[in-house]
Design a protein around this motif. Structure first.
Motif, PDB file in Angstrom:
ATOM      1  N   GLY A 130       0.778  -1.231   0.000  1.00 49.10           N
ATOM      2  CA  GLY A 130       0.000   0.000   0.000  1.00 49.10           C
ATOM      3  C   GLY A 130       0.805   1.275   0.000  1.00 49.10           C
ATOM      4  O   GLY A 130       0.234   2.374   0.068  1.00 49.10           O
ATOM      5  N   VAL A 131       2.110   1.175  -0.096  1.00 52.68           N
ATOM      6  CA  VAL A 131       2.968   2.365  -0.127  1.00 52.68           C
ATOM      7  C   VAL A 131       3.714   2.396  -1.449  1.00 52.68           C
ATOM      8  O   VAL A 131       4.356   1.409  -1.836  1.00 52.68           O
ATOM      9  N   ARG A 132       3.626   3.521  -2.156  1.00 52.53           N
ATOM     10  CA  ARG A 132       4.390   3.671  -3.396  1.00 52.53           C
ATOM     11  C   ARG A 132       5.781   4.202  -3.044  1.00 52.53           C
ATOM     12  O   ARG A 132       5.937   5.281  -2.452  1.00 52.53           O
ATOM     13  N   VAL A 133       6.805   3.430  -3.420  1.00 55.33           N
ATOM     14  CA  VAL A 133       8.191   3.741  -3.057  1.00 55.33           C
ATOM     15  C   VAL A 133       8.960   4.155  -4.300  1.00 55.33           C
ATOM     16  O   VAL A 133       9.053   3.394  -5.268  1.00 55.33           O
ATOM     17  N   GLY A 134       9.503   5.361  -4.288  1.00 54.03           N
ATOM     18  CA  GLY A 134      10.357   5.827  -5.378  1.00 54.03           C
ATOM     19  C   GLY A 134      11.756   5.281  -5.218  1.00 54.03           C
ATOM     20  O   GLY A 134      12.296   5.220  -4.106  1.00 54.03           O
ATOM     21  N   PRO A 187       9.913  11.370   3.099  1.00 50.81           N
ATOM     22  CA  PRO A 187      11.006  10.671   3.794  1.00 50.81           C
ATOM     23  C   PRO A 187      11.907   9.952   2.794  1.00 50.81           C
ATOM     24  O   PRO A 187      11.448   9.492   1.746  1.00 50.81           O
ATOM     25  N   PHE A 188      13.191   9.848   3.138  1.00 51.81           N
ATOM     26  CA  PHE A 188      14.195   9.209   2.296  1.00 51.81           C
ATOM     27  C   PHE A 188      14.926   8.132   3.101  1.00 51.81           C
ATOM     28  O   PHE A 188      15.102   8.266   4.315  1.00 51.81           O
ATOM     29  N   ILE A 189      15.381   7.097   2.403  1.00 50.79           N
ATOM     30  CA  ILE A 189      16.294   6.114   2.984  1.00 50.79           C
ATOM     31  C   ILE A 189      17.488   5.967   2.052  1.00 50.79           C
ATOM     32  O   ILE A 189      17.320   5.735   0.848  1.00 50.79           O
ATOM     33  N   GLY A 190      18.706   6.117   2.583  1.00 51.54           N
ATOM     34  CA  GLY A 190      19.928   5.893   1.825  1.00 51.54           C
ATOM     35  C   GLY A 190      20.504   4.534   2.172  1.00 51.54           C
ATOM     36  O   GLY A 190      20.670   4.211   3.352  1.00 51.54           O
ATOM     37  N   VAL A 191      20.800   3.728   1.157  1.00 50.48           N
ATOM     38  CA  VAL A 191      21.235   2.341   1.340  1.00 50.48           C
ATOM     39  C   VAL A 191      22.635   2.189   0.756  1.00 50.48           C
ATOM     40  O   VAL A 191      22.849   2.505  -0.423  1.00 50.48           O
ATOM     41  N   ALA A 231       8.121   2.169   8.646  1.00 50.39           N
ATOM     42  CA  ALA A 231       7.444   3.361   8.118  1.00 50.39           C
ATOM     43  C   ALA A 231       5.980   3.283   8.527  1.00 50.39           C
ATOM     44  O   ALA A 231       5.303   2.285   8.274  1.00 50.39           O
ATOM     45  N   GLN A 232       5.483   4.341   9.160  1.00 52.70           N
ATOM     46  CA  GLN A 232       4.130   4.330   9.696  1.00 52.70           C
ATOM     47  C   GLN A 232       3.433   5.650   9.386  1.00 52.70           C
ATOM     48  O   GLN A 232       4.032   6.723   9.470  1.00 52.70           O
ATOM     49  N   THR A 233       2.158   5.542   9.044  1.00 47.24           N
ATOM     50  CA  THR A 233       1.375   6.727   8.729  1.00 47.24           C
ATOM     51  C   THR A 233       0.978   7.444  10.006  1.00 47.24           C
ATOM     52  O   THR A 233       0.506   6.824  10.961  1.00 47.24           O
ATOM     53  N   ALA A 234       1.196   8.757  10.004  1.00 46.32           N
ATOM     54  CA  ALA A 234       0.783   9.595  11.133  1.00 46.32           C
ATOM     55  C   ALA A 234       0.384  10.956  10.595  1.00 46.32           C
ATOM     56  O   ALA A 234       1.181  11.624   9.927  1.00 46.32           O
ATOM     57  N   ASP A 235      -0.872  11.354  10.886  1.00 46.24           N
ATOM     58  CA  ASP A 235      -1.389  12.646  10.424  1.00 46.24           C
ATOM     59  C   ASP A 235      -1.266  12.802   8.914  1.00 46.24           C
ATOM     60  O   ASP A 235      -0.915  13.869   8.402  1.00 46.24           O
ATOM     61  N   GLY A 236      -1.501  11.712   8.195  1.00 42.83           N
ATOM     62  CA  GLY A 236      -1.515  11.768   6.742  1.00 42.83           C
ATOM     63  C   GLY A 236      -0.154  11.681   6.088  1.00 42.83           C
ATOM     64  O   GLY A 236      -0.060  11.608   4.868  1.00 42.83           O
ATOM     65  N   SER A 237       0.936  11.693   6.863  1.00 43.20           N
ATOM     66  CA  SER A 237       2.280  11.582   6.302  1.00 43.20           C
ATOM     67  C   SER A 237       2.937  10.307   6.799  1.00 43.20           C
ATOM     68  O   SER A 237       2.465   9.662   7.738  1.00 43.20           O
TER      69      SER A 237
END
Length: 563
Positions: A130-134, A187-191, A231-237
């Motif tokens: 349910g999350v679109r990840v770029g 939000p970003f994650i660097g790997v 990653a968790q939804t809070a207040d729409g973000s």
């Protein structure tokens, strides 16, 4: 709604597709067991990095495609886990310039996940739980449309990093990605990879950034780990929650003269040198190393590095004294070998050097002694080390540093002999700083205070002639290193070096030595790259060049460098 993400900081081997597949499958199984819906692998985890022209070989590209099928089968049973990785793109349209480029892949249940549509700036995306990840494999271009990414419904952006370690780079890439997170309001994650790969070393230090640009968590540096991010939804973000296993270390200071000194974190640099040395030796198929131990500061530091990297049982030292070798050098070398528990042999070489000189005497008739006789000593030592390497199957570690390599203060086929040079990108002032740091710290538990204090405090000498010291031929090392850092690492002009207050005579001498000793550097062993610009990794100048920068140095085509 929540998404559990696993970040695999893995250490692949270039071209070992089967071995790298096992690393990926192992990480995927562990991630799946911990409830992850998304596994992120750094760029190069499948193929390895530092591939160079191997990435352009049709046979290797085909082997990657074949191995991908094996990987898909291995991952088929891990339902619900999306694995994101890179591989070589087999469809380059016959364009040579495009060969060897990477593509991003998403696998789930043994199948390719579609679509992975392209967005501006090379960003693609995948839907996970349910999350679109770029997804992208390089820094987001300034031309990338923020609106296009957000309009596509992307809620989290992942950068599959490929940049190797450099001093101070961790802080820079965190700042860059934090700025991008704020720009996109996502939000970003660097790997990132870990491990030594030829001359490059990769430090991991993956991290997560909130949409506000605040660091949410950091993975450990220089460690293979499976790092979990939620990653968790809070207040729409979407907010990220991740452990910070270690706080980001600040530089201990600057080694060298401003304005060209780089931030220097002793513990971080030591970890990079140890990891780079260990992986180069092991990935090249060796277990043991041997080094010529003179009792001087450079070989002492290499010995300490080698023991931390490989263990005392895999390291042996050889001292090869002549009449010019001081008794304190013999004593200090023996004492350090004792402290670290390594095998230490002594092979006197006066008779060997005399045999060379006697054989050459008829051809040298009428010519006085000069640097030739000094270099015979160094080359005899090089021959003995290579003989031991051949017989024992141990890699020779060269012990020279960046200051010596810059100025040619080293002997081709002599002390430059070796399969790997751990200090190749370490300036002499940094050598002393690391030696003092290592005596205060024992990060790998191999022995406290391994370097006898006299090795650090006595004036450095090649001991090739009576009463010789390095400063007989070179400027003081703090001056020399400031010039090398400015001219070679930062592309400062001669005039800028002079304007910074450096001596005109020293600048002209060092710049000339850098110019005329390129032929030595192109024959030098590889070594760990840690600075913003390293010989081998980043510096390739013409061998036969007559360009001279700055006033005061006359062009002299017949001038020959010391060999």
């Amino acid at each position: 709604m929540a998404l559990t993400i696993a970040v695999a900081q893995c250490n692949p081997v270039a071209g070992d597709l089967a071995g790298n597949t096992r690393l990926i499958v192992d990480a995927a199984r562990k991630a799946h067991a911990q409830g992850a819906q998304l596994l992120l692998l750094p760029d190069g985890a499948f193929t390895g990095v530092s591939l160079r022209d191997l990435a352009r070989r049709p046979a290797f590209v085909q082997a990657c495609e074949h191995q991908l099928q094996t990987l898909r089968v291995e991952l088929a049973s891990l339902e619900g886990l999306v694995v994101v990785m890179t591989s070589l793109d087999p469809d380059t349209g016959g364009c040579a310039q495009e060969k060897g480029r990477s593509r991003i892949l998403a696998l789930c249940g043994g199948k390719m996940v579609a679509p992975c549509d392209g967005l501006p700036g090379g960003v693609c995306y995948v839907d996970v739980h349910g999350v679109r990840v770029g997804l992208f494999a390089e820094n987001v271009s300034n031309n990338t449309s923020v609106n296009a990414v957000r309009d596509a419904g992307v809620r989290l952006v992942v950068m599959l990093g490929g940049a190797p370690y450099r001093m101070g780079l961790v802080q820079v890439r965190e700042q860059d990605l934090a700025a991008q997170a704020k720009r996109f309001n996502l939000p970003f994650i660097g790997v990132y990879l870990v491990g030594g790969h030829d001359e490059r070393v990769y430090d991991g230090a993956s991290f997560a950034v909130q949409a506000s640009g605040v660091i949410a968590g950091r993975a450990p540096q220089f460690s293979q780990v499976l790092w979990m991010v939620r990653a968790q939804t809070a207040d729409g973000s979407l907010n990220l929650h991740a452990p910070s296993t270690v706080a980001m270390g600040e530089p201990d200071g600057e080694v060298g003269r401003a304005p060209y000194a780089q931030p220097f974190n002793h513990a971080e640099v030591w970890q990079a040198l140890v990891l780079g040395t260990r992986d180069y030796v092991h990935k090249s198929g060796f277990r043991d190393v041997v080094l010529g131990f003179s009792g001087g500061i450079d070989s002492a530091l290499v010995l300490a590095l080698a023991v931390d990297a490989l263990g005392s049982q895999q390291v042996r030292t050889v001292m090869m004294p002549t009449v010019h070798t001081a008794s304190m050098s013999l004593d200090d070398a023996h004492e350090m070998a004792r402290r670290l528990g390594v095998r230490h042999d002594v092979i006197p070489i006066d008779s060997l050097c005399h045999a060379f000189e006697e054989s050459l005497a008829p051809l040298f008739a009428g010519r006085g002694e000069d640097v030739t006789e000094e270099n015979i000593q160094a080359r005899v030592r090089g021959n003995l080390l290579m003989a031991l390497s051949n017989k024992m199957g141990a890699m020779v570690l060269a012990t020279g540093n960046k200051s010596e390599l810059s100025t040619g203060y080293c002997t081709l086929y002599g002390d430059m002999v070796g399969g790997f040079a751990p200090l190749k990108d370490v300036l002499k002032t940094q050598v002393y700083a690391l030696a003092n740091w290592r005596n205060l710290h024992d990060p790998f538990g191999t022995g406290a205070s391994p370097i006898p204090e006299r090795i650090i405090t006595r004036p450095p000498s090649a001991e090739l002639r009576p009463d010789q010291t390095d400063q007989d031929s070179l400027p003081p090392y703090d001056v020399l290193d400031a010039i090398v850092a400015g001219y070679m690492e930062n592309d400062a002009s001669v005039q800028q070096l002079l304007d910074s207050g450096l001596s005109a005579d020293a600048v002209q001498q060092v710049v000339r030595l850098i110019r005329i000793n390129e032929y030595k550097r192109q024959q030098a062993a590889p070594g760990v790259c840690i600075s913003r610009r390293a010989y081998g990794c980043d510096w390739r100048y013409p061998l036969a060049s007559r360009f001279v920068e700055g006033a005061g140095e006359r062009q002299n085509p017949s001038a020959q460098p010391c060999t």
